[in-house]
Write a protein that holds these residues in place. Structure first.
Motif, PDB file in Angstrom:
ATOM      1  N   SER A   2     -15.047  -3.305 -16.045  1.00 27.45           N
ATOM      2  CA  SER A   2     -13.716  -2.845 -16.417  1.00 27.45           C
ATOM      3  C   SER A   2     -12.933  -2.475 -15.164  1.00 27.45           C
ATOM      4  CB  SER A   2     -13.815  -1.632 -17.347  1.00 27.45           C
ATOM      5  OG  SER A   2     -14.447  -0.563 -16.687  1.00 27.45           O
ATOM      6  N   HIS A   3     -11.669  -2.818 -15.173  1.00 29.05           N
ATOM      7  CA  HIS A   3     -10.779  -2.510 -14.052  1.00 29.05           C
ATOM      8  C   HIS A   3      -9.466  -2.010 -14.645  1.00 29.05           C
ATOM      9  CE1 HIS A   3     -13.336  -4.731 -11.172  1.00 29.05           C
ATOM     10  NE2 HIS A   3     -13.506  -5.571 -12.178  1.00 29.05           N
ATOM     11  N   ASP A   4      -8.896  -0.960 -14.029  1.00 27.43           N
ATOM     12  CA  ASP A   4      -7.552  -0.558 -14.432  1.00 27.43           C
ATOM     13  C   ASP A   4      -6.560  -1.558 -13.871  1.00 27.43           C
ATOM     14  OD1 ASP A   4      -8.154   1.611 -15.922  1.00 27.43           O
ATOM     15  OD2 ASP A   4      -7.868   3.097 -14.337  1.00 27.43           O
ATOM     16  N   PRO A   5      -5.654  -2.092 -14.697  1.00 27.25           N
ATOM     17  CA  PRO A   5      -4.643  -3.006 -14.156  1.00 27.25           C
ATOM     18  C   PRO A   5      -3.709  -2.270 -13.214  1.00 27.25           C
ATOM     19  CG  PRO A   5      -4.168  -2.466 -16.454  1.00 27.25           C
ATOM     20  CD  PRO A   5      -5.533  -1.908 -16.146  1.00 27.25           C
ATOM     21  N   THR A   6      -3.228  -2.980 -12.209  1.00 27.10           N
ATOM     22  CA  THR A   6      -2.325  -2.391 -11.229  1.00 27.10           C
ATOM     23  C   THR A   6      -0.997  -3.135 -11.225  1.00 27.10           C
ATOM     24  OG1 THR A   6      -3.239  -3.798  -9.490  1.00 27.10           O
ATOM     25  CG2 THR A   6      -4.198  -1.598  -9.741  1.00 27.10           C
ATOM     26  N   VAL A   7       0.039  -2.454 -10.747  1.00 20.63           N
ATOM     27  CA  VAL A   7       1.378  -3.038 -10.678  1.00 20.63           C
ATOM     28  C   VAL A   7       1.998  -2.675  -9.340  1.00 20.63           C
ATOM     29  CG1 VAL A   7       1.887  -3.123 -13.155  1.00 20.63           C
ATOM     30  CG2 VAL A   7       2.260  -0.996 -11.910  1.00 20.63           C
ATOM     31  N   ASN A   8       2.877  -3.553  -8.846  1.00 24.75           N
ATOM     32  CA  ASN A   8       3.644  -3.211  -7.653  1.00 24.75           C
ATOM     33  C   ASN A   8       5.041  -2.760  -8.064  1.00 24.75           C
ATOM     34  OD1 ASN A   8       5.136  -5.545  -8.218  1.00 24.75           O
ATOM     35  ND2 ASN A   8       3.962  -6.794  -6.772  1.00 24.75           N
ATOM     36  N   ALA A   9       5.889  -2.462  -7.090  1.00 24.04           N
ATOM     37  CA  ALA A   9       7.223  -1.938  -7.402  1.00 24.04           C
ATOM     38  C   ALA A   9       8.040  -2.944  -8.205  1.00 24.04           C
ATOM     39  CB  ALA A   9       7.948  -1.562  -6.112  1.00 24.04           C
ATOM     40  N   GLU A  35       0.566   8.142  -7.394  1.00 22.24           N
ATOM     41  CA  GLU A  35       0.248   7.744  -6.028  1.00 22.24           C
ATOM     42  C   GLU A  35      -0.309   6.320  -6.020  1.00 22.24           C
ATOM     43  OE1 GLU A  35       0.715   9.343  -3.135  1.00 22.24           O
ATOM     44  OE2 GLU A  35       1.768  10.920  -4.253  1.00 22.24           O
ATOM     45  N   PRO A  36      -0.098   5.579  -4.926  1.00 23.43           N
ATOM     46  CA  PRO A  36      -0.669   4.225  -4.846  1.00 23.43           C
ATOM     47  C   PRO A  36      -2.196   4.259  -4.953  1.00 23.43           C
ATOM     48  CG  PRO A  36       0.982   4.556  -3.135  1.00 23.43           C
ATOM     49  CD  PRO A  36       0.731   5.899  -3.748  1.00 23.43           C
ATOM     50  N   LEU A  45       0.217  -0.710  -4.542  1.00 29.25           N
ATOM     51  CA  LEU A  45      -0.115  -0.985  -5.934  1.00 29.25           C
ATOM     52  C   LEU A  45      -0.366   0.333  -6.652  1.00 29.25           C
ATOM     53  CD1 LEU A  45      -2.587  -4.002  -5.534  1.00 29.25           C
ATOM     54  CD2 LEU A  45      -0.192  -4.085  -6.254  1.00 29.25           C
ATOM     55  N   PHE A  46       0.051   0.394  -7.926  1.00 31.64           N
ATOM     56  CA  PHE A  46      -0.073   1.606  -8.722  1.00 31.64           C
ATOM     57  C   PHE A  46      -0.870   1.298  -9.983  1.00 31.64           C
ATOM     58  CE2 PHE A  46       3.870   1.533  -6.381  1.00 31.64           C
ATOM     59  CZ  PHE A  46       3.931   2.776  -5.762  1.00 31.64           C
ATOM     60  N   SER A  47      -1.523   2.296 -10.513  1.00 27.33           N
ATOM     61  CA  SER A  47      -2.258   2.131 -11.762  1.00 27.33           C
ATOM     62  C   SER A  47      -1.270   1.958 -12.912  1.00 27.33           C
ATOM     63  CB  SER A  47      -3.151   3.349 -12.019  1.00 27.33           C
ATOM     64  OG  SER A  47      -3.588   3.381 -13.358  1.00 27.33           O
ATOM     65  N   LEU A  48      -1.405   0.879 -13.673  1.00 26.99           N
ATOM     66  CA  LEU A  48      -0.494   0.642 -14.797  1.00 26.99           C
ATOM     67  C   LEU A  48      -0.571   1.752 -15.843  1.00 26.99           C
ATOM     68  CD1 LEU A  48       1.548  -1.021 -16.359  1.00 26.99           C
ATOM     69  CD2 LEU A  48      -0.321  -2.462 -17.192  1.00 26.99           C
ATOM     70  N   PRO A  49      -1.768   2.213 -16.256  1.00 26.69           N
ATOM     71  CA  PRO A  49      -1.785   3.321 -17.225  1.00 26.69           C
ATOM     72  C   PRO A  49      -1.083   4.572 -16.705  1.00 26.69           C
ATOM     73  CG  PRO A  49      -3.943   2.267 -17.128  1.00 26.69           C
ATOM     74  CD  PRO A  49      -3.131   1.691 -16.013  1.00 26.69           C
ATOM     75  N   GLU A  50      -1.243   4.884 -15.397  1.00 29.21           N
ATOM     76  CA  GLU A  50      -0.572   6.065 -14.841  1.00 29.21           C
ATOM     77  C   GLU A  50       0.946   5.880 -14.839  1.00 29.21           C
ATOM     78  OE1 GLU A  50      -2.081   7.036 -11.014  1.00 29.21           O
ATOM     79  OE2 GLU A  50      -4.165   7.285 -11.694  1.00 29.21           O
ATOM     80  N   VAL A  51       1.406   4.668 -14.507  1.00 30.36           N
ATOM     81  CA  VAL A  51       2.845   4.397 -14.513  1.00 30.36           C
ATOM     82  C   VAL A  51       3.396   4.501 -15.933  1.00 30.36           C
ATOM     83  CG1 VAL A  51       4.594   2.617 -14.131  1.00 30.36           C
ATOM     84  CG2 VAL A  51       2.824   3.015 -12.414  1.00 30.36           C
TER      85      VAL A  51
END
Length: 694
Positions: A2-9, A35-36, A45-51
């Motif tokens: 399992s990996h948390d999806p990440t997103v950029n700006a 935080e990145p 890159l940021f954690s999508l769930p956190e965003v």
């Protein structure tokens, strides 16, 4: 795994439907912004769930589509170097599921090596075999099976994979060379009427081959009973049979060189779509994009020049956007290669090697549509090959697609006993690529080609240079009949400029106002105080062809009316009289209402009882581009410094700022009028339509 999806700006801006600048503002202004978790300092890159959690807490509307969620899961499962390989395996799984739904459902519940074997068995026509020993990647694919299946159910397998490929191309735009969409569509329209197979020997991700599938469908829908072809007909009886089945063959075999086609032998004529690329990943993606659409496709992962995967096979048409200016293309290894019918390509002329490779793989009378750098039309080392192409009647047209290139060459493989052509077509597309298609149609019909086009005698080209550059042979675009009007325009602009500087614009030696010594206010402070409201454009493009007039950045720079257009979209900003509109390089007060704010523009709407708009516009112009020693760095307009002057003083300064802006506009108009007069005069003298006076 399992990996948390990440997103950029950029991803955050897309899912929240805001500009990238808004995301930067959130990061600066909100201490609780996530935080990145990876990436680099310039591209974190940021954690999508956190965003998502942060957006909910702060009342920001957002939507993560199923496609974006799958894409972010993919990105979180592989680093940039291996992301393309993982995307290819995900696409191979989609193809497996399309061909054997029950087998796919069963395979994802078993071990990773079992899934790899099942996918490989169901997809023998892929150019890259699926590695069974890469358990981690196949575990990731198994973990993604559910989201992939949901996305495929929503969009269809082909469109689901196309969405993921688009995201991949965006993320790797600096590494991938993708043919511009409008150029690919033009090439596809030119080649789509040819019967039989179409080959792209430098196919990349399959952009040109996919464009041809769309062009053929459009042509079929528009002309269900056939239509006039856009190529010179091949010898009757040489077309592949309609509906001919594609026989799968091993894609990993490396063939050292093509078999020379003996005189009179037509060669093997396959059906469907053929492609080859030296990159394993992009070749795999190209094959998947075609096969998921049900197209008969055969893609080879190997270097086309060094290891021809289609030796002895002749397609109906060849399309190609080859790599330009390659020195290490195999010159020393390919001396004496039978493909070099028109001459051994010099080491620095790799593009002429690609031209001959394409001609070696098209049947007699078939069409080659290839992009070339403009220099290839006139470079001295290649003149012998160009001359031989002309003498044989192989080179039929050269079209300039823009000032900086590329050029489009249209060639056909000569037919034995056919009449030798006496002319070729040269044309320049300008702003409308459809001119090339119309000129080609007229040329084949023996008619006068439209637009900036002409036919040139082959004999006239066979000089010491053999230069086939369109610019060398096309008449100047200027119309000498416009010379008197251009002269009057320059006189009028010069007189207006003289009037603008007749009285002193500014006074020298007046005592400095004490208000200038007070600390100025930042524009952002005035926004917070309610003196100014700020509205950024939501438009991404101003050429939507809708009914709404759009003020563009060019319109603002030149002080003209709105030239863009758009249809209704959410979040559009309508300009009101007295609005200050700012770009990265200038700012103006707009007097006319009703236009929509175009891309990369911002409106500053002021409280006119406390702030003069012309005063603010002058300060913004200074902040954007009028500062001494200004750099190319982007200026944040909200940091512009606004002196604390009384409104009456602001109005006086605002009028002075406006007079200087009018002077700047007058200088530009005078310069443009002078340039136009000079160009028309020179062109008229050269073509004989003007003569010296006296």
């Amino acid at each position: 795994m399992s990996h948390d999806p990440t997103v950029n700006a950029g991803d955050i801006a897309r899912l929240a439907d805001v500009g990238r600048a808004a995301v930067s503002n959130w990061r600066r202004r909100h201490d609780d912004f996530p935080e990145p978790v990876g990436g680099t300092a310039s591209s974190p890159l940021f954690s999508l769930p956190e965003v998502e959690a942060w957006l909910r807490r702060n009342g920001k509307t957002f939507e993560v589509s199923p496609g974006d969620r799958v894409w972010q899961l993919l990105r979180a499962s592989a680093d940039d170097l291996h992301l393309g390989d993982l995307l290819g395996r995900a696409g191979a799984f989609l193809l497996f599921a399309l061909r054997d739904p029950g087998g796919a459902r069963k395979a994802v519940t078993g071990p990773a090596e079992g899934l790899a074997r099942a996918v490989a068995a169901a997809t023998p026509d892929l150019p890259v075999r699926q590695a069974e020993d890469d358990e981690e990647s196949w575990e990731d694919v198994a973990a993604l099976a559910g989201p992939l299946a949901d996305l495929a159910a929503e969009r269809g397998p082909a469109e689901a994979f196309e969405f993921l490929c688009e995201r991949y191309a965006e993320a790797h735009s600096r590494r991938l060379s993708v043919t511009r969409a409008e150029v690919a569509e033009l090439m596809a329209r030119l080649a789509c009427s040819v019967e039989g197979a179409v080959l792209d020997p430098a196919c990349g991700m399959g952009t040109l081959l996919l464009a041809i599938t769309g062009a053929r469908r459009a042509r079929h829908d528009a002309r269900p009973y056939g239509g006039e072809p856009l190529h010179e007909p091949a010898t009757p009886g040489e077309h592949a049979l309609p509906g001919q089945e594609l026989r799968p063959r091993s894609q990993n075999a490396m063939v050292p060189g093509p078999r020379a086609t003996p005189p009179g032998e037509a060669g093997r004529q396959p059906a469907g779509f053929l492609g080859q690329d030296a990159g394993d990943t992009v070749a795999l993606l190209a094959a998947l994009r075609l096969l998921l659409r049900g197209e008969p496709a055969r893609i080879v992962a190997a270097d086309s020049l060094r290891a021809d995967g289609f030796a002895g096979e002749l397609a109906g048409a060849v399309v190609c956007d080859p790599p330009f200016n390659e020195r290490a293309w195999g010159h020393a290894d390919l001396v004496g290669d039978p493909r070099w019918t028109y001459g051994m390509p010099p080491r620095g002329e790799s593009e002429l090697a690609w031209v001959q490779h394409c001609l070696a793989h098209v049947r007699p009378g078939g069409l080659v549509v290839i992009l070339m750098p403009p220099a290839a039309a006139g470079r001295r080392p290649g003149r012998r090959i160009r001359a031989n192409l002309l003498r044989a009647g192989a080179l039929r047209a050269v079209a300039a697609l823009g000032a900086g290139g590329p050029d489009l060459w249209l060639l056909r493989r000569p037919e034995q006993g056919a009449r030798q052509p006496a002319t070729i077509l040269v044309t320049a597309a300008g702003d409308d690529l459809a001119v090339v298609e119309a000129a080609w149609r007229a040329f084949l019909a023996g008619e006068e080609p439209p637009g900036d086009s002409r036919t040139v005698g082959i004999v006239d080209l066979l000089d010491d240079e053999v230069d086939v550059s369109p610019a060398r042979h096309l008449s100047p675009r200027g119309d000498a009949s416009g010379f008197p009007a251009a002269r009057d325009r320059l006189r009028g602009a010069s007189l207006a400029l003289a009037d603008a500087t007749a009285d002193p614009l500014l006074d020298l030696g007046v005592a400095r106002s004490p208000e200038w010594d007070a600390p100025p206010a930042a524009l952002s402070e005035l926004v917070k105080a309610g003196l100014v409201s700020m509205h950024a454009s939501a438009l991404k493009a101003a050429d939507g062809g809708g009914e709404l007039a759009v003020l563009t950045a060019d319109d603002l720079a030149h002080g003209t009316g709105p030239s863009g257009s758009s249809g209704p979209e959410p979040g559009l900003v309508t300009i009101e009289p007295g609005d200050v509109v700012s770009s990265a390089v200038t700012a103006r007060v707009i007097d006319e209402a009703g236009a929509v704010l175009g891309p990369h523009l911002t409106v500053f709407r002021v409280d006119r009882a406390r702030l003069d708009p012309e005063f603010l516009a002058g300060l913004l112009r200074f902040a954007a581009g009028g500062r001494p020693h200004s750099t190319s760095s982007r200026v944040d307009a909200r940091r512009a410094r606004v002196p604390r002057l009384a409104l009456t003083d602001q109005i006086r300064y605002g009028k002075a700022f406006r007079r200087l802006l009018d002077l700047q506009d007058g200088l530009r108009e005078t310069a443009e009028a002078g340039e136009a007069l000079m160009r028309l005069g020179v062109e008229g003298l050269i073509d004989g339509s003007l003569r010296p006076d006296g």
